[in-house]
Enzyme design. Structure first.
Site, short mmCIF file in Angstrom:
data_model
loop_
_atom_site.label_atom_id
_atom_site.label_comp_id
_atom_site.label_asym_id
_atom_site.label_seq_id
_atom_site.Cartn_x
_atom_site.Cartn_y
_atom_site.Cartn_z
N THR A 197 0.84 -1.19 0.00
CA THR A 197 0.00 0.00 0.00
C THR A 197 0.88 1.25 0.00
OG1 THR A 197 -1.66 -1.20 1.26
CG2 THR A 197 -1.71 1.20 1.45
N ARG A 225 -13.45 -7.71 -1.42
CA ARG A 225 -12.86 -7.42 -0.11
C ARG A 225 -12.40 -5.96 -0.01
NH1 ARG A 225 -7.35 -5.76 1.70
NH2 ARG A 225 -7.18 -6.43 3.85
N VAL A 226 -12.78 -5.31 1.07
CA VAL A 226 -12.34 -3.95 1.33
C VAL A 226 -11.44 -3.96 2.56
CG1 VAL A 226 -13.07 -1.58 1.82
CG2 VAL A 226 -14.51 -3.05 0.39
N GLY A 227 -10.26 -3.39 2.44
CA GLY A 227 -9.35 -3.30 3.58
C GLY A 227 -9.48 -1.96 4.28
N ASP A 228 -8.45 -1.57 5.01
CA ASP A 228 -8.54 -0.34 5.79
C ASP A 228 -8.28 0.92 4.96
OD1 ASP A 228 -5.85 -1.36 5.66
OD2 ASP A 228 -5.28 0.27 7.01
N THR A 248 -0.67 1.18 6.74
CA THR A 248 -0.44 0.06 5.84
C THR A 248 -0.23 -1.20 6.66
OG1 THR A 248 1.03 -0.90 4.18
CG2 THR A 248 2.01 0.66 5.72
N GLY A 249 -0.86 -2.30 6.24
CA GLY A 249 -0.68 -3.53 7.00
C GLY A 249 -1.84 -4.47 6.82
N GLY A 251 -5.10 -5.16 6.88
CA GLY A 251 -6.22 -4.24 6.92
C GLY A 251 -7.34 -4.62 7.87
#
Lengths: 333, 333
Positions: A197, A225-228, A248-249, A251
């Site tokens: 990211t 899929r939605v991350g952070d 970043t990581g 999520g």
């Protein structure tokens, strides 16, 4: 004679006074110089990034591109531009590079497609914009900004977001643009390189903070899929009253822990410093949950952190005091 | 004789000790009784809900359905079930009713379609699940729960979420199911009835909190628009350490202000009560931004709030102390 003496003494006092004022102003200037007029911090993802795994050629490419992104943002700020423009410039530079997992070079879903997420936030008025699951927008961060500035909404997902971006004149690309051999190999191997990211936070000479994040998400993630990264409060947050954060990581953990806003809330409500807040959230709270990742952040005084609990994080910072550096591994913070 | 005396004294001390322990436990029990063993609070949306605009017939329908949802959740809790199950039971009851803007009866996008959002969070382990922009799932809250419990992700959007739900055996409906004449009329008039989100928070006898929210979003919203309901930290948040929150209102502001987590953060980091935190966020912070809406929330001691800055909010609460009520207008909090 007495009058002359008096005048001389008065003049002397005046000179001394002026000298003192001058001295004080110099000292103030020195103090002011500790707080930079502008600053920018960027990241290109955190993860198991070890020197032994990167050829010196690859390392050089990353260093060059990080420096380029940093310069793109710094140039905006040096010329009196806004933190929003600086964040946008730095992130689009990284999105356009196949080195990172955002824009060109985004990873693939389990279906072999790209689904990208991005968000941006303006610390001066806590306005925000985000897109999730977009497939055709060359620079998702520009779409997030367009949502913020030219729609009544904060977040758009899926096809609706792609259509919105196209209608608003943003550059559209077909899937071949996002495809890069390296990401495709990574997808096929389903390796553990989930990170990559990109993000940026900036403080401008007007005293305003901004933050932005852009990603292709997890390698081999489930469709949809939605991350952070597109979640305001999790992957991105900015408020002049506290700080600007880009994360970043892993999520899922960053969403559950509302990471970006948690750092801001700790500063606002517990009165701790940016450094203390970031260390607590990343090195204690997330680490205790075995949640890998990191953040970059800036407060209004120009203090910055690049905190991560992984082996490495592509990162860099630059400010008006002449400080500036690009780093990859975990040996220095 | 001396031995007998000794034994008698020892026995006496023992009896007194047991008595004291018994007395203490009784007192503790009394204190515990002030804090309910279980509690549930629900909402069916906040907005310009005025008595003069509701016929007595409509008012009766809302009261009945709110009571039904409350009972569905309370029954779970009374029988020793989990707060997650109670939240799910209450929300599915409201989703299945065309009275609310969630599940059956969800409002329409500018394209004349339904796009629904939902999320759920388990306060015992801060695990969470969410879906955004789903079009075919009968009960979006069940899909959010399925994401939480049976995927490695926290949030799924669009078609990917619909496919996931279908593959996991959830009930699927075509668009005619969600269509209701009333919502359609509302869509055609593009009236200001933007609200109608449903939500629930619960505390179970095991001491665990949970929260959930489900919505059709804004009437006439742009295709792809995501509000606060599926955003962990904005529309939904639960953590045993602080509180469980479900929000309803002008989602864009709720996202930017990270409303649900802000209330939890205020409690954790500033040490204020749930009531103080909720009042500050809803009646001060949001009101200053002309942001309309409200929240329901519960803390671990069973204290609850139903705070809104609009004319009314469909709402109700019930707990093991025998307290229970359903309300619509703004005359009582």
């Amino acid at each position: 004679m007495k009058k002359l003496l008096k005048t001389t003494i008065l003049l002397g006092i005046l000179v001394i006074a002026i000298g003192l004022i001058f001295l004080t102003s110099c000292t103030n200037k020195d103090i002011k110089n500790n707080n930079p007029q502008w600053a920018i911090v960027i990241h290109g993802g955190a993860g198991t990034i070890l020197k032994k795994n990167l050829t010196s050629e690859t390392e050089k490419l990353y260093n060059q591109k990080l420096n380029e992104a940093l310069e793109a943002g710094a140039t905006v700020l040096e010329n009196g531009g806004t933190s929003l423009d600086a964040v946008t410039a730095a992130i689009t530079t990284m999105e356009d590079s196949p080195l990172f997992n955002a824009g060109k070079g985004a990873v693939f879903t389990a279906e072999g497609k790209n689904e990208m997420d991005a968000s941006i936030m303006d610390g001066s008025n806590i306005n925000a914009g985000a897109v999730a699951g977009v497939q055709t927008i060359k620079n998702p961060i520009l779409a997030a900004r367009e949502v913020m500035e030219n729609s009544k909404h904060v977040m758009l997902q899926g096809e609706g977001a792609d259509i919105f971006a196209k209608e608003h004149g943003l550059e559209i690309e077909d899937s071949s643009y996002f495809f890069t051999q390296r990401r495709w190999e990574s997808f096929k191997k389903v390796n553990k390189n989930k990170f990559g990211t990109v993000g940026a936070v900036a403080l401008d000479i007007h005293g305003n903070l901004a933050a932005g994040t852009s990603t292709g998400g997890m390698t081999n993630k489930m469709k949809g899929r939605v991350g952070d990264s597109p979640i305001i409060g999790a992957g991105t947050y900015a408020d002049n009253e506290s700080c600007a954060v880009s994360a970043t990581g892993h999520g899922e953990y960053f969403i559950r822990n509302v990471v970006a806003y948690d750092i801001a809330a700790l500063m606002k409500y517990s009165g701790v410093s940016l450094k203390e807040a970031s260390n607590y959230v990343i090195m204690k709270k997330l680490k205790d949950q075995n949640a890998e990742g990191g953040i970059i952040a800036l407060d209004k005084a120009g203090n910055f952190v690049m905190t991560f609990n992984t082996k490495g994080m592509y990162r860099g910072y630059k400010n008006s005091n002449g400080l500036g550096e690009v780093l990859i591994y975990g040996d220095r913070k």
